[in-house]
Motif scaffolding. Structure first.
Motif, short mmCIF file in Angstrom:
data_model
loop_
_atom_site.label_atom_id
_atom_site.label_comp_id
_atom_site.label_asym_id
_atom_site.label_seq_id
_atom_site.Cartn_x
_atom_site.Cartn_y
_atom_site.Cartn_z
N PRO A 5 0.83 -1.20 0.00
CA PRO A 5 0.00 0.00 0.00
C PRO A 5 0.87 1.26 0.00
CG PRO A 5 -0.11 -1.13 2.12
CD PRO A 5 0.71 -1.98 1.22
N ASP A 23 -5.19 6.27 -1.74
CA ASP A 23 -5.90 5.30 -2.57
C ASP A 23 -6.70 6.02 -3.65
OD1 ASP A 23 -6.87 2.60 -3.18
OD2 ASP A 23 -8.78 3.45 -2.55
N CYS A 26 -10.79 5.29 -3.67
CA CYS A 26 -11.64 5.63 -2.53
C CYS A 26 -12.83 6.45 -3.03
CB CYS A 26 -10.85 6.41 -1.49
SG CYS A 26 -11.77 6.76 -0.01
N ILE A 55 -12.83 1.86 0.24
CA ILE A 55 -11.93 1.47 -0.84
C ILE A 55 -12.32 0.14 -1.46
CG2 ILE A 55 -10.00 2.80 0.03
CD1 ILE A 55 -8.87 0.24 1.21
N ILE A 94 -7.67 7.84 5.14
CA ILE A 94 -7.50 7.43 3.75
C ILE A 94 -7.79 8.65 2.90
CG2 ILE A 94 -8.31 5.97 1.86
CD1 ILE A 94 -9.10 3.88 3.95
#
Length: 98
Positions: A5, A23, A26, A55, A94
């Motif tokens: 990640p 991400d 998302c 996600i 995130i």
């Protein structure tokens, strides 16, 4: 895509760093975990109830709160960034790609 990640440290409100997952998939744009609020004593803002999609493209929460923070990602700065509350697991936040 298989691989590690994309994790970065983000400075929040010029006072604390948090481990953040970046991400591009998302769907809710920006998320924070409720433990992050308790740890950093940030102010929550009430909003109209809305669904939060995470996600994995599945509904992860229904929330009525956001936080507004200033972000610093290695000299890339954004002020008053809004994040939706959702249980997101291993990370405090995130973010989508800046």
């Amino acid at each position: 895509m298989d691989g590690e990640p994309f994790i970065i440290l983000v400075l929040i409100d010029s006072c604390s760093f948090t481990e953040t997952l970046i991400d591009t998939n998302c769907l809710s744009y920006r998320l924070y975990d409720p433990r992050f609020i308790r740890k950093n004593k940030l102010t929550r803002l009430k909003i109209i109830l809305r669904q939060v999609t995470g996600i994995d493209r599945k509904l992860t929460a229904v929330t009525d709160e956001v936080i507004a923070v200033n972000l610093d990602l290695d000299d890339y700065r954004e002020e008053k960034v809004f994040l939706y509350m959702s249980l997101i697991g291993h990370y405090d936040m995130i973010l989508d790609m800046p």
